[in-house]
Design an enzyme around this catalytic site. Structure first.
Site, PDB file in Angstrom:
ATOM      1  N   LYS A  52       0.855  -1.344  -0.030  1.00 30.59           N
ATOM      2  CA  LYS A  52       0.034  -0.110   0.046  1.00 30.59           C
ATOM      3  C   LYS A  52       0.890   1.114   0.160  1.00 30.59           C
ATOM      4  O   LYS A  52       0.715   2.250  -0.544  1.00 30.59           O
ATOM      5  CB  LYS A  52      -0.916  -0.201   1.293  1.00 30.59           C
ATOM      6  CG  LYS A  52      -1.997  -1.219   0.950  1.00 30.59           C
ATOM      7  CD  LYS A  52      -2.912  -1.373   2.147  1.00 30.59           C
ATOM      8  CE  LYS A  52      -3.750  -2.724   2.104  1.00 30.59           C
ATOM      9  NZ  LYS A  52      -4.383  -3.118   3.253  1.00 30.59           N
ATOM     10  N   GLN A  96      -4.699  -1.507   9.430  1.00 31.90           N
ATOM     11  CA  GLN A  96      -4.516  -2.850   8.687  1.00 31.90           C
ATOM     12  C   GLN A  96      -5.034  -4.025   9.689  1.00 31.90           C
ATOM     13  O   GLN A  96      -4.822  -3.933  10.957  1.00 31.90           O
ATOM     14  CB  GLN A  96      -3.236  -3.245   8.506  1.00 31.90           C
ATOM     15  CG  GLN A  96      -2.723  -4.471   7.962  1.00 31.90           C
ATOM     16  CD  GLN A  96      -3.454  -4.584   6.357  1.00 31.90           C
ATOM     17  OE1 GLN A  96      -3.400  -3.354   5.692  1.00 31.90           O
ATOM     18  NE2 GLN A  96      -3.864  -5.499   6.214  1.00 31.90           N
ATOM     19  N   ASP A 119     -11.217   2.556   3.475  1.00 31.88           N
ATOM     20  CA  ASP A 119     -11.379   1.216   3.410  1.00 31.88           C
ATOM     21  C   ASP A 119     -12.988   0.642   2.983  1.00 31.88           C
ATOM     22  O   ASP A 119     -13.373  -0.354   2.752  1.00 31.88           O
ATOM     23  CB  ASP A 119     -11.072   0.275   4.665  1.00 31.88           C
ATOM     24  CG  ASP A 119      -9.775  -0.209   4.659  1.00 31.88           C
ATOM     25  OD1 ASP A 119      -9.220  -0.683   3.308  1.00 31.88           O
ATOM     26  OD2 ASP A 119      -8.703  -0.628   5.606  1.00 31.88           O
TER      27      ASP A 119
END
Ligand code: NAP
Length: 281
Positions: A52, A96, A119
Site C-alpha cells: 500500500k 490494517q 477501506d
C-alpha cells in the site's frame, strides 16, 4: 477459450490515471495523505502495508506510517485515530486488519471518521451503499466492478450469483451488482443446491475462501467468472477459489489468480484516498 481479465493491467491503468490527477491537484497546492496504521508485526500484514505504501509513493500520495507494538492498548489506538480524524492534513486512515485479539475491531472501524474511511468499512459508508448514496465502497468489490466495466462486460439485467456474504467482499459485492442493475443471488454456507444456482449465473463471483472449490460443473457455458479467493497450494503456488484450468474453457471471461482481482484492491484504495481529499477540499 475464455478472455482473460487482466487485473494487473487494469490496476496499473487506474494507478496511472490517479497519478496524473494527483499531480494536477498538487499544482493547485493540494496534497493527499494517507495514514497507515499497523499494530504488531504479522508478516502477511507487513507485506500488505508495504504494498500500500509503495502504491502511494508511485501515485504521489504521502503515506504516514504508524507502526505500533503488539501490546498497544485499544484506548491508545483509539486516541491515535481520533488525532488523525482531527488532522486536516490526513485525508484517509487505514488500520490494517486483523488487529491483535485484545482490540475490538468493530470499535476501531467505527472510530475512524466516515470521511476518512478509505477501506469503506464504517457502518455509515456501508449504509450509504445500501441506500444508493455517495460514500466509500469496500475496495475489493469496487475493483471487481472496474474489471467488469473496463472489459465492457454488460451487467444490467444479467443474473449475478455471488458466493460469500462477508462484510468486506460478498455483501458489498452483491449491493454493487444490484446498483448496476444485475439480478443478484447471494449464496453462503447454508445455501442448498449451490451447484444448480451457480449454473444459472451469467456472472459468477466467487468469494468462498476455499481453494479450487468451484469446478467446471458449477459454471454455465459462456459465463463470466470472477475469482476473489487467494490461497497457496501444496507446492506453495497461488491459486483461487475456482479450479481455473477446468473452468477457463467454459467461461467467456475469467480472472486468473494471481493477476486478477488481487491487484485491484490496492488500486481502489488509492482511488478512495484521492476521492477523500477531493471531497474535503
Ligand atoms: P470469509 O469471511 O471467510 O467468507 C467466506 C464466505 O463464503 C462466507 O460467507 C461463507 O458462508 C461462504 N462459504 C464458505 N463455505 C461455503 C460453501 N461450502 N458453500 C457456499 N458458501 C460458503 O472470506 P472473505 O473475507 O469474504 O474472503 C473470501 C476469499 O477472498 C478468501 O480466499 C480471501 O483470502 C479472499 N480475499 C481476496 C481479496 C483480494 O484482494 N483479492 C480481498 C479479500 C478477500 P457463511 O457466511 O455462511 O459462513
Amino acid at each position: 477459450m475464455a478472455n482473460i481479465i487482466d487485473g494487473k493491467k487494469i490496476s496499473q491503468e487506474i494507478k496511472d490515471e490517479l497519478k496524473a490527477e494527483v499531480a494536477s491537484l498538487a499544482e493547485q497546492g493540494k496534497k493527499c495523505a494517507l495514514a497507515v496504521i499497523q499494530v504488531g508485526n504479522d508478516p502477511a500484514s507487513s507485506v500488505y502495508v508495504g504494498n500500500k505504501k509503495k502504491a502511494c509513493a508511485y501515485i504521489g500520495i504521502q503515506s504516514v506510517s504508524y507502526e505500533l507494538p503488539e501490546e498497544t492498548s485499544e484506548e491508545e489506538l483509539l486516541d491515535l485515530i481520533e488525532r488523525l480524524n482531527q488532522d486536516a492534513k490526513v485525508h484517509g486512515i487505514l488500520c490494517q486488519l486483523p488487529l491483535p485479539k485484545h482490540i475490538d475491531e468493530d470499535r476501531v472501524i467505527q472510530a475512524i471518521s466516515p470521511k476518512k474511511d478509505v477501506d469503506g468499512f464504517h457502518p455509515q459508508n456501508v449504509g450509504a451503499l445500501v441506500i444508493g448514496q455517495p460514500g466509500f465502497v469496500s475496495c475489493t468489490p469496487a475493483g471487481i466492478i472496474q474489471l467488469l466495466k473496463r472489459n465492457k462486460i454488460a451487467i444490467a439485467g444479467k443474473h449475478c450469483v455471488v458466493i460469500g456474504r462477508s462484510n468486506i467482499v460478498g455483501k458489498p459485492m452483491a449491493l454493487l451488482m444490484l446498483r448496476e442493475n444485475a439480478t443478484v443471488t447471494v449464496c453462503h454456507s447454508r445455501t442448498q443446491n449451490l451447484k444448480e444456482i451457480c449454473r444459472e449465473a451469467d456472472i459468477l463471483i466467487v468469494a468462498i475462501g476455499k481453494p479450487r472449490y468451484i469446478g467446471a460443473d458449477y459454471v454455465k457455458e459462456g459465463a463470466v467468472v470472477i475469482d476473489v479467493g487467494i490461497h497457496r497450494n501444496e507446492s506453495n503456488k497461488l491459486c483461487g477459489d475456482v479450479a481455473y484450468d477446468e473452468v477457463e474453457p467454459k467461461a467467456s471471461y475469467i480472472t486468473p489468480v494471481p493477476g486478477g482481482v488481487g491487484p485491484m484492491t490496492i488500486a481502489m484504495l488509492m482511488h478512495n484516498c484521492v476521492e477523500a481529499m477531493k471531497r474535503e477540499s
